[in-house]
Design an enzyme around this catalytic site. Structure first.
Site, PDB file in Angstrom:
ATOM      1  N   GLY A 110      -0.372   1.368  27.158  1.00  0.00           N
ATOM      2  CA  GLY A 110       0.001   1.420  25.753  1.00  0.00           C
ATOM      3  C   GLY A 110       0.811   0.185  25.356  1.00  0.00           C
ATOM      4  O   GLY A 110       0.698  -0.885  25.985  1.00  0.00           O
ATOM      5  N   ARG A 133      -1.775  15.599  26.404  1.00  0.00           N
ATOM      6  CA  ARG A 133      -2.262  14.459  27.197  1.00  0.00           C
ATOM      7  C   ARG A 133      -3.120  14.914  28.379  1.00  0.00           C
ATOM      8  O   ARG A 133      -3.571  14.090  29.176  1.00  0.00           O
ATOM      9  CB  ARG A 133      -1.067  13.663  27.754  1.00  0.00           C
ATOM     10  CG  ARG A 133      -0.216  13.014  26.691  1.00  0.00           C
ATOM     11  CD  ARG A 133       0.406  11.723  27.136  1.00  0.00           C
ATOM     12  NE  ARG A 133       1.022  11.737  28.431  1.00  0.00           N
ATOM     13  CZ  ARG A 133       2.295  11.429  28.690  1.00  0.00           C
ATOM     14  NH1 ARG A 133       3.096  11.141  27.676  1.00  0.00           N
ATOM     15  NH2 ARG A 133       2.757  11.401  29.902  1.00  0.00           N
ATOM     16  N   MET A 162       2.943  15.293  19.273  1.00  0.00           N
ATOM     17  CA  MET A 162       3.485  14.048  19.839  1.00  0.00           C
ATOM     18  C   MET A 162       3.344  12.865  18.898  1.00  0.00           C
ATOM     19  O   MET A 162       2.385  12.780  18.135  1.00  0.00           O
ATOM     20  CB  MET A 162       2.840  13.748  21.188  1.00  0.00           C
ATOM     21  CG  MET A 162       3.508  14.484  22.335  1.00  0.00           C
ATOM     22  SD  MET A 162       2.850  13.986  23.932  1.00  0.00           S
ATOM     23  CE  MET A 162       4.136  14.625  25.014  1.00  0.00           C
ATOM     24  N   GLY A 163       4.268  11.962  19.022  1.00  0.00           N
ATOM     25  CA  GLY A 163       4.308  10.772  18.165  1.00  0.00           C
ATOM     26  C   GLY A 163       5.737  10.517  17.761  1.00  0.00           C
ATOM     27  O   GLY A 163       6.231  11.141  16.817  1.00  0.00           O
ATOM     28  N   ASP A 176      -1.252   8.131  21.052  1.00  0.00           N
ATOM     29  CA  ASP A 176      -0.561   7.835  19.785  1.00  0.00           C
ATOM     30  C   ASP A 176      -1.397   6.972  18.825  1.00  0.00           C
ATOM     31  O   ASP A 176      -1.069   6.890  17.645  1.00  0.00           O
ATOM     32  CB  ASP A 176       0.761   7.098  20.061  1.00  0.00           C
ATOM     33  CG  ASP A 176       1.745   7.951  20.848  1.00  0.00           C
ATOM     34  OD1 ASP A 176       1.620   9.188  20.805  1.00  0.00           O
ATOM     35  OD2 ASP A 176       2.626   7.378  21.511  1.00  0.00           O
ATOM     36  N   ARG A 226       8.928  30.081  13.140  1.00  0.00           N
ATOM     37  CA  ARG A 226       8.712  29.900  14.582  1.00  0.00           C
ATOM     38  C   ARG A 226       8.260  28.474  14.863  1.00  0.00           C
ATOM     39  O   ARG A 226       7.624  27.836  14.020  1.00  0.00           O
ATOM     40  CB  ARG A 226       7.623  30.858  15.089  1.00  0.00           C
ATOM     41  CG  ARG A 226       8.000  32.326  14.982  1.00  0.00           C
ATOM     42  CD  ARG A 226       8.986  32.720  16.074  1.00  0.00           C
ATOM     43  NE  ARG A 226       9.213  34.158  16.094  1.00  0.00           N
ATOM     44  CZ  ARG A 226      10.101  34.804  15.367  1.00  0.00           C
ATOM     45  NH1 ARG A 226      10.875  34.138  14.526  1.00  0.00           N
ATOM     46  NH2 ARG A 226      10.233  36.114  15.475  1.00  0.00           N
TER      47      ARG A 226
END
Ligand code: F6P
Length: 357
Positions: A111, A284, A178-179, A136, A275
């Site tokens: 990455g 991943r 994610m990010g 990402d 929640r």
């Protein structure tokens, strides 16, 4: 005879194996004799000379396999020039391994951070070819990175599963995706999963706008609301803080992540049950999706061709549906972020998705 080193570095993702397979198959079919050295655990293997000689057959049968057969680790770029505990100069050590093995080229899969080190090695005179991986999708200079579509399928599936239970219970649900610095994955998963609210780092949110969107749904007798929240989503107030102030603030608050803070604020302001679901590293994991398998076969073959042409120092990118060689020096250190005014965001807003702005 070609002598090729190969390594996977940084956080893993689906399709790393598929990409390595593409490179090796492409090279093996060129007719040249081939020696491959696989470095273990990313740059660590190159620094400490931890590698194995591999045959082309070792890269066969791995197209559908998640993870990486070489292992990976995070070796921060900013520490590359800092000697290790024993005083070892890491950059010199990597060059030493490269020259000792008399490599023609080093193929590096990774990455943004990995790309910066790949460029550093290029500047130091090594022949490198870089392949862009990350869930990402934030690597500058390529339209898409491998891993992104596979992770998107998982994140979308998570939102789909949450949808049914959220609807049954009339709850507000946050799915954290994610990010940290960029929101490509939450943006796409949020749209694909039919989220009502999407919070991404590129568009700092106002919690009152988020609450307003939930209230609007309640008024329209929609009992539940789904939020797709990026790990790195940030409120408008916090976006004004300096990096240092933000770090201090983060160490003071007791939330495991931003989603829990948003959940608390929504619960307090609306009295609703909220929640949080965090699929985390599941995103991943597992096999690469069909799209990533095709992408990696193309990128791998194009990397093999660049090596055959001795055209080093490039990232093999995908631009407008075509593989392309992009000079590392032009892209390393840059991040591909989302333009808050882009067409996709405008169209998402048009169908009623709230971004908290
Ligand atoms: O860069 C890929 C990524 O999965 C990010 O989306 C996430 O923020 C980070 O890695 C997690 O890192 P780690 O695997 O070190 O916990």
């Amino acid at each position: 005879m070609k002598r090729i080193g190969i390594l996977t570095s940084g956080g893993d993702c689906q399709a790393l194996n598929a990409a390595m397979r593409g490179v090796v198959k492409g090279l093996a079919n060129s007719g040249d004799e081939l020696e491959i050295f696989g470095f273990y655990d990313g740059y660590k293997g190159l620094i400490y000379g931890n590698y194995r000689s591999l045959a082309a057959q070792d890269f066969s049968g791995i197209l559908t396999m998640g993870g990486t057969i070489l292992g990976t680790s995070r070796q921060p770029y900013k520490l590359m020039r800092v000697p290790d505990r024993d005083g070892l100069d890491k950059v010199e050590a990597m060059k030493h391994t490269y020259y000792k093995l008399n490599l023609d080229c080093l193929v590096i899969l990774g990455g943004n951070g990995t790309q910066k080190t790949a460029n550093l090695l290029r500047e130091e005179g090594l022949n490198v070819i870089f392949l862009p991986k990350t869930i990402d999708n934030d690597i500058y200079g390529t339209d898409i990175t491998f891993g992104f579509q596979s992770a998107l399928n998982i994140a979308t599936n998570t939102i789909d599963c949450i949808h049914t239970t959220a609807a049954s219970h009339n709850r507000v649900f946050i799915v954290e995706i994610m990010g940290h610095k960029v929101g490509w994955l939450p943006l796409h998963a949020g749209i694909a999963g039919g989220a009502d609210i999407i919070l991404i780092p590129e568009i700092p949110y106002d919690i009152d706008k988020v609450v307003e969107a939930i209230d609007n749904r309640t008024e329209r007798e929609k009992g539940f609301t789904i939020l797709a929240v990026a790990e790195g989503a940030i409120s408008q107030e916090k976006a004004m803080l300096t990096k240092k102030e933000f770090k201090i603030f983060k160490s003071q608050v007791g939330y495991p992540s931003v989603s829990y803070e948003v959940a608390d604020q929504i619960a307090q302001k609306t009295g609703r049950e909220v929640r949080v679901t965090v699929p985390g590293h599941m995103q991943r994991g597992g096999s690469p999706c069909a799209y990533d398998r095709v992408l990696c076969t193309q990128l791998g073959a194009a990397a093999a061709q660049a090596i055959e042409d001795k055209d080093y120092g490039n990232m093999i990118a995908m631009i407008d549906g075509q593989t392309a060689r992009v000079p590392l020096g032009e892209v390393a250190g840059k991040l591909k972020t989302i333009d808050p005014n882009c067409q996709l965001i405008q169209e998402a807003k048009k169908v009623g998705i709230c971004f908290g702005d």
